[in-house]
Design an enzyme around this catalytic site. Structure first.
Site: not given
Length: 484
Positions: A173, A292
Protein backbone atom coordinates in the site's frame (compact mmCIF):
# COMPACT_ATOMS: atom_id res chain seq x y z
CA UNK A 1 -42.46 -15.82 -3.86
CA UNK A 2 -40.24 -14.82 -6.79
CA UNK A 3 -38.63 -17.09 -9.37
CA UNK A 4 -35.16 -17.34 -10.88
CA UNK A 5 -33.45 -19.49 -13.47
CA UNK A 6 -29.76 -20.34 -13.71
CA UNK A 7 -28.40 -21.99 -16.86
CA UNK A 8 -25.00 -23.65 -16.97
CA UNK A 9 -23.18 -25.01 -19.99
CA UNK A 10 -19.70 -26.54 -20.16
CA UNK A 11 -18.99 -24.27 -23.13
CA UNK A 12 -19.32 -21.21 -20.87
CA UNK A 13 -15.89 -21.83 -19.37
CA UNK A 14 -14.13 -18.74 -18.01
CA UNK A 15 -10.79 -20.14 -16.89
CA UNK A 16 -9.01 -22.76 -14.89
CA UNK A 17 -9.11 -21.41 -11.34
CA UNK A 18 -5.75 -20.86 -9.67
CA UNK A 19 -6.06 -22.46 -6.22
CA UNK A 20 -4.22 -19.47 -4.78
CA UNK A 21 -7.35 -17.31 -4.98
CA UNK A 22 -8.32 -19.04 -1.70
CA UNK A 23 -5.31 -17.62 0.12
CA UNK A 24 -5.25 -15.80 3.46
CA UNK A 25 -3.12 -13.36 5.41
CA UNK A 26 -1.30 -13.19 8.75
CA UNK A 27 0.14 -9.84 9.85
CA UNK A 28 1.95 -8.80 13.01
CA UNK A 29 -1.15 -6.96 14.14
CA UNK A 30 -3.39 -7.29 17.19
CA UNK A 31 -3.64 -10.95 18.23
CA UNK A 32 -3.10 -12.47 14.80
CA UNK A 33 0.34 -13.83 15.71
CA UNK A 34 0.76 -13.47 19.48
CA UNK A 35 -2.26 -15.06 21.11
CA UNK A 36 -3.49 -16.30 17.74
CA UNK A 37 -1.30 -18.74 15.84
CA UNK A 38 1.51 -18.49 18.43
CA UNK A 39 0.84 -18.84 22.16
CA UNK A 40 3.48 -20.93 23.95
CA UNK A 41 1.61 -20.97 27.27
CA UNK A 42 -1.63 -22.25 25.77
CA UNK A 43 -2.79 -25.75 26.72
CA UNK A 44 -2.77 -26.82 23.06
CA UNK A 45 0.68 -25.35 22.22
CA UNK A 46 3.21 -27.66 20.60
CA UNK A 47 6.97 -27.56 21.18
CA UNK A 48 7.23 -24.56 18.81
CA UNK A 49 4.61 -22.55 20.70
CA UNK A 50 2.03 -22.99 17.92
CA UNK A 51 -1.60 -23.43 18.99
CA UNK A 52 -2.56 -26.82 17.60
CA UNK A 53 -6.29 -26.07 17.92
CA UNK A 54 -5.77 -23.14 15.53
CA UNK A 55 -3.69 -25.33 13.21
CA UNK A 56 -6.48 -27.89 12.95
CA UNK A 57 -9.10 -25.25 12.13
CA UNK A 58 -6.84 -23.60 9.53
CA UNK A 59 -6.19 -27.00 7.94
CA UNK A 60 -9.95 -27.51 7.69
CA UNK A 61 -10.08 -24.44 5.43
CA UNK A 62 -7.48 -26.05 3.10
CA UNK A 63 -5.74 -22.72 2.50
CA UNK A 64 -3.11 -22.93 -0.27
CA UNK A 65 -1.25 -19.67 0.39
CA UNK A 66 -0.77 -17.24 3.29
CA UNK A 67 0.65 -13.72 2.97
CA UNK A 68 3.12 -12.54 5.64
CA UNK A 69 4.24 -10.40 7.59
CA UNK A 70 2.11 -7.44 6.43
CA UNK A 71 0.34 -5.28 5.67
CA UNK A 72 1.28 -1.94 7.09
CA UNK A 73 3.60 -3.71 9.52
CA UNK A 74 6.07 -4.71 6.81
CA UNK A 75 6.90 -1.12 5.82
CA UNK A 76 8.81 -0.59 9.06
CA UNK A 77 10.00 -4.15 9.63
CA UNK A 78 13.60 -5.32 9.80
CA UNK A 79 13.40 -9.04 9.00
CA UNK A 80 16.81 -9.66 10.60
CA UNK A 81 15.27 -8.76 13.99
CA UNK A 82 13.08 -11.87 13.72
CA UNK A 83 15.68 -14.55 12.96
CA UNK A 84 18.39 -16.23 15.00
CA UNK A 85 18.38 -17.11 18.72
CA UNK A 86 15.20 -15.76 20.30
CA UNK A 87 17.04 -14.52 23.37
CA UNK A 88 19.14 -12.23 21.15
CA UNK A 89 16.27 -10.68 19.23
CA UNK A 90 15.56 -7.00 19.94
CA UNK A 91 12.22 -5.57 20.99
CA UNK A 92 11.25 -2.67 18.73
CA UNK A 93 8.73 0.15 18.84
CA UNK A 94 6.30 -0.82 16.07
CA UNK A 95 5.01 2.34 14.40
CA UNK A 96 2.34 1.01 12.02
CA UNK A 97 0.05 -0.21 14.79
CA UNK A 98 1.52 1.60 17.81
CA UNK A 99 2.81 -1.29 19.89
CA UNK A 100 6.05 -3.07 20.84
CA UNK A 101 7.16 -5.93 18.61
CA UNK A 102 9.01 -8.59 20.67
CA UNK A 103 10.30 -10.44 17.56
CA UNK A 104 9.93 -13.82 19.25
CA UNK A 105 8.12 -14.93 16.11
CA UNK A 106 9.66 -14.26 12.70
CA UNK A 107 10.40 -15.57 9.22
CA UNK A 108 11.57 -19.09 10.12
CA UNK A 109 8.78 -19.61 12.64
CA UNK A 110 6.16 -18.55 10.12
CA UNK A 111 7.59 -20.75 7.37
CA UNK A 112 7.48 -23.72 9.76
CA UNK A 113 3.91 -22.89 10.83
CA UNK A 114 2.81 -22.60 7.19
CA UNK A 115 4.13 -26.09 6.50
CA UNK A 116 2.09 -27.41 9.41
CA UNK A 117 -1.11 -26.02 7.86
CA UNK A 118 -0.10 -27.21 4.36
CA UNK A 119 0.15 -23.69 2.92
CA UNK A 120 2.75 -21.91 0.83
CA UNK A 121 4.12 -18.55 1.94
CA UNK A 122 3.55 -15.27 0.13
CA UNK A 123 6.30 -13.04 1.53
CA UNK A 124 6.22 -9.25 1.56
CA UNK A 125 9.41 -7.16 1.59
CA UNK A 126 9.90 -3.76 3.21
CA UNK A 127 10.06 -0.99 0.61
CA UNK A 128 9.10 1.66 3.14
CA UNK A 129 12.11 2.14 5.40
CA UNK A 130 14.22 -0.41 3.49
CA UNK A 131 14.95 -0.95 -0.18
CA UNK A 132 16.26 -3.21 -2.97
CA UNK A 133 19.35 -4.51 -1.13
CA UNK A 134 17.34 -5.58 1.91
CA UNK A 135 14.73 -7.26 -0.31
CA UNK A 136 17.44 -9.15 -2.17
CA UNK A 137 18.99 -10.25 1.14
CA UNK A 138 15.71 -11.74 2.34
CA UNK A 139 15.34 -13.75 -0.87
CA UNK A 140 18.90 -15.04 -0.44
CA UNK A 141 18.26 -15.95 3.21
CA UNK A 142 15.01 -17.77 2.39
CA UNK A 143 15.69 -19.41 -0.97
CA UNK A 144 19.40 -20.05 -1.57
CA UNK A 145 20.41 -23.60 -0.54
CA UNK A 146 23.87 -22.83 0.90
CA UNK A 147 27.26 -21.39 0.12
CA UNK A 148 26.48 -17.70 0.58
CA UNK A 149 26.65 -15.60 3.73
CA UNK A 150 22.89 -15.31 4.21
CA UNK A 151 22.00 -18.88 3.21
CA UNK A 152 24.67 -20.16 5.59
CA UNK A 153 23.29 -17.82 8.25
CA UNK A 154 19.87 -19.48 7.86
CA UNK A 155 21.52 -22.87 8.28
CA UNK A 156 23.32 -21.57 11.38
CA UNK A 157 19.89 -20.55 12.68
CA UNK A 158 18.80 -24.18 12.49
CA UNK A 159 17.03 -24.22 9.12
CA UNK A 160 19.02 -26.44 6.78
CA UNK A 161 16.66 -26.57 3.81
CA UNK A 162 15.68 -23.36 1.99
CA UNK A 163 12.11 -22.16 2.35
CA UNK A 164 11.74 -21.84 -1.46
CA UNK A 165 9.18 -19.04 -1.23
CA UNK A 166 7.97 -18.43 -4.77
CA UNK A 167 5.60 -15.45 -4.46
CA UNK A 168 6.77 -12.06 -3.16
CA UNK A 169 5.05 -8.70 -2.59
CA UNK A 170 7.07 -5.59 -3.41
CA UNK A 171 5.97 -3.66 -0.34
CA UNK A 172 2.46 -2.82 0.79
CA UNK A 173 0.00 0.00 0.00
CA UNK A 174 2.72 2.46 -0.89
CA UNK A 175 0.14 4.87 -2.35
CA UNK A 176 -1.32 5.45 1.12
CA UNK A 177 -0.39 8.51 3.18
CA UNK A 178 -0.73 6.25 6.26
CA UNK A 179 2.06 3.99 5.03
CA UNK A 180 5.52 4.16 6.56
CA UNK A 181 7.76 5.34 3.71
CA UNK A 182 4.84 6.45 1.51
CA UNK A 183 5.97 7.31 -2.01
CA UNK A 184 4.65 8.84 -5.18
CA UNK A 185 3.86 6.41 -7.98
CA UNK A 186 7.12 7.25 -9.76
CA UNK A 187 9.20 6.98 -6.59
CA UNK A 188 7.66 3.62 -5.71
CA UNK A 189 7.85 2.35 -9.29
CA UNK A 190 11.57 3.03 -9.46
CA UNK A 191 12.31 1.38 -6.10
CA UNK A 192 10.09 -1.60 -6.95
CA UNK A 193 11.80 -1.99 -10.33
CA UNK A 194 15.27 -2.08 -8.80
CA UNK A 195 14.17 -4.42 -5.99
CA UNK A 196 12.55 -6.72 -8.55
CA UNK A 197 15.77 -6.90 -10.57
CA UNK A 198 17.89 -7.86 -7.59
CA UNK A 199 15.34 -10.32 -6.25
CA UNK A 200 14.94 -12.13 -9.57
CA UNK A 201 18.68 -12.16 -10.16
CA UNK A 202 19.02 -13.84 -6.76
CA UNK A 203 16.29 -16.39 -7.54
CA UNK A 204 14.96 -16.33 -11.14
CA UNK A 205 12.12 -18.74 -10.23
CA UNK A 206 10.17 -16.29 -8.06
CA UNK A 207 7.05 -14.31 -9.00
CA UNK A 208 6.54 -10.69 -7.94
CA UNK A 209 3.55 -8.54 -7.05
CA UNK A 210 3.70 -4.77 -7.51
CA UNK A 211 1.61 -2.52 -5.26
CA UNK A 212 -1.49 -1.33 -7.03
CA UNK A 213 -4.00 1.04 -5.51
CA UNK A 214 -4.96 0.44 -1.87
CA UNK A 215 -8.64 0.54 -2.77
CA UNK A 216 -11.07 1.58 -5.47
CA UNK A 217 -11.81 4.81 -3.60
CA UNK A 218 -8.24 6.13 -3.70
CA UNK A 219 -8.01 9.50 -5.46
CA UNK A 220 -4.94 8.24 -7.33
CA UNK A 221 -6.59 5.02 -8.57
CA UNK A 222 -5.73 4.30 -12.21
CA UNK A 223 -3.01 6.95 -12.49
CA UNK A 224 -1.03 5.24 -9.70
CA UNK A 225 -1.43 1.77 -11.20
CA UNK A 226 -0.51 2.79 -14.73
CA UNK A 227 2.56 4.76 -13.64
CA UNK A 228 3.79 1.92 -11.40
CA UNK A 229 3.35 -0.57 -14.25
CA UNK A 230 5.18 1.78 -16.62
CA UNK A 231 8.24 1.30 -14.40
CA UNK A 232 7.86 -2.38 -13.47
CA UNK A 233 5.96 -4.11 -16.28
CA UNK A 234 8.78 -6.28 -17.57
CA UNK A 235 9.79 -7.48 -14.09
CA UNK A 236 6.56 -8.14 -12.20
CA UNK A 237 3.88 -10.77 -12.68
CA UNK A 238 0.93 -9.30 -10.78
CA UNK A 239 -0.41 -6.01 -9.53
CA UNK A 240 -2.18 -5.97 -6.18
CA UNK A 241 -5.73 -4.94 -5.34
CA UNK A 242 -7.10 -4.30 -1.83
CA UNK A 243 -10.75 -3.74 -0.91
CA UNK A 244 -12.87 -3.89 2.24
CA UNK A 245 -16.61 -3.32 2.55
CA UNK A 246 -18.53 -2.24 5.63
CA UNK A 247 -22.11 -1.59 6.61
CA UNK A 248 -21.71 2.19 7.04
CA UNK A 249 -25.40 2.58 7.99
CA UNK A 250 -26.45 0.95 4.71
CA UNK A 251 -29.59 -1.11 4.36
CA UNK A 252 -29.08 -4.85 3.91
CA UNK A 253 -29.90 -4.66 0.15
CA UNK A 254 -27.26 -1.94 -0.33
CA UNK A 255 -24.74 -3.74 1.85
CA UNK A 256 -25.09 -6.92 -0.22
CA UNK A 257 -24.89 -4.98 -3.51
CA UNK A 258 -21.34 -3.78 -2.88
CA UNK A 259 -19.85 -6.53 -5.01
CA UNK A 260 -21.04 -4.53 -8.04
CA UNK A 261 -18.37 -2.05 -6.98
CA UNK A 262 -15.85 -4.89 -6.63
CA UNK A 263 -16.66 -6.11 -10.15
CA UNK A 264 -15.98 -2.66 -11.63
CA UNK A 265 -12.74 -2.36 -9.67
CA UNK A 266 -11.45 -5.65 -11.08
CA UNK A 267 -12.49 -4.84 -14.66
CA UNK A 268 -10.86 -1.41 -14.59
CA UNK A 269 -7.64 -2.71 -13.05
CA UNK A 270 -7.44 -5.35 -15.78
CA UNK A 271 -8.00 -2.61 -18.36
CA UNK A 272 -5.12 -0.59 -16.89
CA UNK A 273 -2.81 -3.62 -17.05
CA UNK A 274 -3.71 -4.24 -20.67
CA UNK A 275 -3.39 -0.55 -21.57
CA UNK A 276 0.18 -0.45 -20.26
CA UNK A 277 0.94 -3.73 -22.00
CA UNK A 278 -0.43 -2.35 -25.28
CA UNK A 279 1.55 0.87 -24.86
CA UNK A 280 4.71 -1.20 -24.40
CA UNK A 281 3.74 -3.52 -27.29
CA UNK A 282 4.33 -6.38 -24.88
CA UNK A 283 3.04 -9.92 -25.27
CA UNK A 284 3.25 -10.35 -21.53
CA UNK A 285 0.02 -10.24 -19.51
CA UNK A 286 -0.05 -8.85 -15.99
CA UNK A 287 -2.57 -10.58 -13.75
CA UNK A 288 -4.19 -9.61 -10.45
CA UNK A 289 -3.22 -10.44 -6.88
CA UNK A 290 -6.28 -9.41 -4.83
CA UNK A 291 -4.24 -9.92 -1.69
CA UNK A 292 -6.47 -8.07 0.78
CA UNK A 293 -10.25 -8.40 0.74
CA UNK A 294 -12.96 -8.82 3.36
CA UNK A 295 -15.84 -7.24 5.20
CA UNK A 296 -14.53 -4.76 7.76
CA UNK A 297 -16.55 -2.41 9.91
CA UNK A 298 -13.79 0.10 10.52
CA UNK A 299 -15.93 2.06 13.00
CA UNK A 300 -16.42 -0.97 15.27
CA UNK A 301 -14.73 -0.50 18.64
CA UNK A 302 -13.55 -3.56 20.54
CA UNK A 303 -11.18 -4.26 23.37
CA UNK A 304 -8.41 -5.29 20.99
CA UNK A 305 -7.03 -4.07 17.70
CA UNK A 306 -9.12 -4.86 14.59
CA UNK A 307 -11.17 -7.62 16.22
CA UNK A 308 -14.32 -7.88 14.11
CA UNK A 309 -17.48 -9.70 15.17
CA UNK A 310 -19.12 -10.90 11.98
CA UNK A 311 -22.86 -10.95 11.48
CA UNK A 312 -24.80 -13.38 9.33
CA UNK A 313 -25.24 -10.82 6.54
CA UNK A 314 -21.45 -10.32 6.50
CA UNK A 315 -21.13 -14.01 5.60
CA UNK A 316 -23.52 -13.53 2.68
CA UNK A 317 -21.48 -10.58 1.38
CA UNK A 318 -18.26 -12.59 1.77
CA UNK A 319 -19.90 -15.33 -0.31
CA UNK A 320 -20.71 -12.81 -3.03
CA UNK A 321 -17.14 -11.49 -2.96
CA UNK A 322 -15.87 -15.04 -3.47
CA UNK A 323 -18.23 -15.39 -6.43
CA UNK A 324 -16.71 -12.22 -7.92
CA UNK A 325 -13.18 -13.58 -7.53
CA UNK A 326 -14.13 -16.85 -9.22
CA UNK A 327 -15.97 -14.98 -11.98
CA UNK A 328 -12.74 -13.12 -12.79
CA UNK A 329 -10.42 -16.08 -12.37
CA UNK A 330 -9.10 -15.55 -15.89
CA UNK A 331 -7.15 -12.58 -14.47
CA UNK A 332 -7.39 -12.85 -10.68
CA UNK A 333 -4.81 -15.54 -9.98
CA UNK A 334 -4.05 -14.81 -6.32
CA UNK A 335 -6.32 -13.55 -3.54
CA UNK A 336 -6.02 -13.37 0.24
CA UNK A 337 -8.92 -12.98 2.62
CA UNK A 338 -7.55 -10.57 5.21
CA UNK A 339 -6.98 -11.82 7.78
CA UNK A 340 -7.00 -15.35 9.22
CA UNK A 341 -7.04 -15.32 13.03
CA UNK A 342 -8.43 -12.71 15.49
CA UNK A 343 -7.89 -9.70 13.19
CA UNK A 344 -10.88 -9.17 10.82
CA UNK A 345 -10.83 -12.96 10.69
CA UNK A 346 -12.96 -16.10 10.23
CA UNK A 347 -11.32 -17.61 13.35
CA UNK A 348 -11.48 -16.05 16.82
CA UNK A 349 -9.54 -17.34 19.82
CA UNK A 350 -9.43 -16.63 23.52
CA UNK A 351 -7.18 -18.08 26.20
CA UNK A 352 -9.36 -21.17 26.42
CA UNK A 353 -10.83 -22.06 23.04
CA UNK A 354 -11.71 -20.78 19.57
CA UNK A 355 -14.75 -20.33 17.33
CA UNK A 356 -15.68 -20.23 13.68
CA UNK A 357 -17.16 -16.86 12.78
CA UNK A 358 -20.00 -16.61 10.27
CA UNK A 359 -17.63 -15.81 7.39
CA UNK A 360 -15.72 -19.05 8.01
CA UNK A 361 -18.32 -21.09 6.15
CA UNK A 362 -18.54 -19.47 2.68
CA UNK A 363 -14.74 -19.31 2.68
CA UNK A 364 -14.64 -23.03 3.57
CA UNK A 365 -17.15 -23.95 0.85
CA UNK A 366 -15.31 -21.99 -1.84
CA UNK A 367 -11.93 -23.39 -0.83
CA UNK A 368 -13.18 -26.99 -0.80
CA UNK A 369 -15.57 -26.97 -3.77
CA UNK A 370 -14.39 -24.02 -5.86
CA UNK A 371 -11.34 -25.64 -7.42
CA UNK A 372 -11.48 -26.54 -11.09
CA UNK A 373 -12.82 -24.61 -14.08
CA UNK A 374 -15.03 -21.58 -13.57
CA UNK A 375 -18.21 -21.54 -15.63
CA UNK A 376 -20.18 -18.38 -16.29
CA UNK A 377 -23.82 -18.81 -15.27
CA UNK A 378 -26.70 -17.24 -17.17
CA UNK A 379 -29.08 -15.86 -14.56
CA UNK A 380 -32.65 -14.79 -15.13
CA UNK A 381 -34.01 -12.98 -12.07
CA UNK A 382 -35.57 -9.76 -10.90
CA UNK A 383 -33.41 -6.74 -10.07
CA UNK A 384 -33.70 -4.00 -7.49
CA UNK A 385 -32.53 -0.48 -6.82
CA UNK A 386 -31.37 1.30 -3.70
CA UNK A 387 -29.92 4.79 -3.17
CA UNK A 388 -26.37 3.48 -3.62
CA UNK A 389 -26.82 1.05 -6.54
CA UNK A 390 -29.12 0.37 -9.49
CA UNK A 391 -29.90 -2.76 -11.52
CA UNK A 392 -28.78 -5.13 -8.77
CA UNK A 393 -29.64 -8.77 -9.57
CA UNK A 394 -31.31 -10.52 -6.65
CA UNK A 395 -29.32 -13.66 -7.51
CA UNK A 396 -25.53 -13.67 -7.78
CA UNK A 397 -23.99 -16.95 -8.93
CA UNK A 398 -21.07 -18.78 -10.48
CA UNK A 399 -20.39 -22.45 -11.26
CA UNK A 400 -17.24 -24.56 -10.94
CA UNK A 401 -16.61 -27.87 -12.71
CA UNK A 402 -14.08 -30.46 -11.56
CA UNK A 403 -13.68 -34.24 -11.51
CA UNK A 404 -16.28 -34.53 -8.75
CA UNK A 405 -19.02 -32.78 -10.74
CA UNK A 406 -20.39 -29.26 -10.79
CA UNK A 407 -20.85 -26.86 -7.87
CA UNK A 408 -23.03 -23.78 -8.18
CA UNK A 409 -22.49 -21.01 -5.62
CA UNK A 410 -25.44 -18.64 -5.31
CA UNK A 411 -26.35 -15.67 -3.13
CA UNK A 412 -29.94 -14.58 -2.73
CA UNK A 413 -29.95 -10.85 -1.93
CA UNK A 414 -33.74 -10.76 -1.73
CA UNK A 415 -35.76 -10.58 1.47
CA UNK A 416 -38.09 -13.13 -0.12
CA UNK A 417 -37.76 -16.84 -0.81
CA UNK A 418 -36.85 -17.55 -4.44
CA UNK A 419 -37.89 -20.64 -6.37
CA UNK A 420 -34.88 -21.65 -8.43
CA UNK A 421 -34.63 -23.73 -11.58
CA UNK A 422 -31.08 -24.76 -12.36
CA UNK A 423 -30.84 -25.93 -15.97
CA UNK A 424 -27.89 -27.99 -17.14
CA UNK A 425 -27.69 -27.82 -20.93
CA UNK A 426 -24.98 -30.38 -21.63
CA UNK A 427 -24.31 -32.15 -18.35
CA UNK A 428 -25.98 -35.33 -17.23
CA UNK A 429 -27.24 -34.62 -13.72
CA UNK A 430 -27.30 -37.53 -11.29
CA UNK A 431 -30.47 -38.09 -9.33
CA UNK A 432 -29.01 -36.99 -6.01
CA UNK A 433 -28.14 -33.27 -6.19
CA UNK A 434 -27.26 -31.66 -2.87
CA UNK A 435 -28.05 -28.20 -1.54
CA UNK A 436 -26.33 -26.63 1.48
CA UNK A 437 -27.27 -23.14 2.62
CA UNK A 438 -26.74 -20.48 5.25
CA UNK A 439 -29.85 -18.47 6.16
CA UNK A 440 -31.19 -16.82 9.31
CA UNK A 441 -34.25 -14.90 10.42
CA UNK A 442 -31.94 -12.32 12.01
CA UNK A 443 -29.41 -10.83 9.57
CA UNK A 444 -27.36 -9.53 12.49
CA UNK A 445 -27.00 -12.84 14.33
CA UNK A 446 -23.45 -13.83 15.31
CA UNK A 447 -21.46 -16.74 16.69
CA UNK A 448 -19.97 -16.20 20.15
CA UNK A 449 -17.82 -18.18 22.55
CA UNK A 450 -21.01 -18.97 24.49
CA UNK A 451 -22.96 -19.91 21.34
CA UNK A 452 -20.30 -21.03 18.85
CA UNK A 453 -22.71 -23.01 16.65
CA UNK A 454 -25.46 -20.42 16.54
CA UNK A 455 -24.91 -19.96 12.80
CA UNK A 456 -23.73 -22.76 10.57
CA UNK A 457 -24.67 -24.32 7.21
CA UNK A 458 -27.83 -26.39 6.88
CA UNK A 459 -28.76 -29.14 4.46
CA UNK A 460 -31.77 -28.19 2.33
CA UNK A 461 -34.34 -30.88 1.69
CA UNK A 462 -36.79 -31.03 -1.20
CA UNK A 463 -34.26 -30.49 -3.97
CA UNK A 464 -35.24 -32.50 -7.05
CA UNK A 465 -33.91 -33.26 -10.52
CA UNK A 466 -36.39 -33.43 -13.41
CA UNK A 467 -34.90 -34.03 -16.84
CA UNK A 468 -31.64 -32.25 -16.02
CA UNK A 469 -33.42 -29.33 -14.37
CA UNK A 470 -32.68 -29.05 -10.67
CA UNK A 471 -35.41 -27.39 -8.64
CA UNK A 472 -34.93 -25.99 -5.17
CA UNK A 473 -35.68 -22.93 -3.05
CA UNK A 474 -33.31 -20.19 -1.99
CA UNK A 475 -34.12 -18.81 1.43
CA UNK A 476 -34.31 -15.04 1.89
CA UNK A 477 -30.85 -13.42 2.21
CA UNK A 478 -28.86 -16.64 1.91
CA UNK A 479 -25.60 -18.25 0.79
CA UNK A 480 -26.15 -21.45 -1.21
CA UNK A 481 -23.99 -24.32 -2.46
CA UNK A 482 -25.70 -26.65 -4.97
CA UNK A 483 -23.78 -29.72 -6.14
CA UNK A 484 -24.44 -32.44 -8.69
Amino acid sequence: MSKAKITINKNYAISKIDDRIYGSFIEHLGRAVYGGIYQPDHKSADKNGFRTDVIELVKELNIPLIRYPGGNFVSGYNWEDGVGPVENRPKRKELAWGCVEPNTFGTNEFALWAKKVNADVMMAVNLGTKGPDDAKNLVEYCNCPSGTYLSDLRIKHGVKEPHNIKLWCLGNEMDGQWQIGHKTAYEYGRVACEAAKLMKWTDPSIELVACGSSGYGMNTFASWDSEVLDETYDLVDYISMHQYYGKNKMSTPAFLAQTLDMEEYIKRTVAICDYVGAKKKSRKKINISFDEWNVWEMADAHDELLRQIYTFESAVLVGSMLISLIRHSDRVKVACQAQLVNVIAPILTNNDTLIKQTIFYPYLHASLFGRGTALQTLVECDKYECPEYTDVPYIDSIAVENNSGVTVFAVNRSNEEVTLELKSENYKCANNPAHTAMYETDNFAVNTFDTPLNIQPKNITGIINENNIIKTKLNPVSWNVIQF
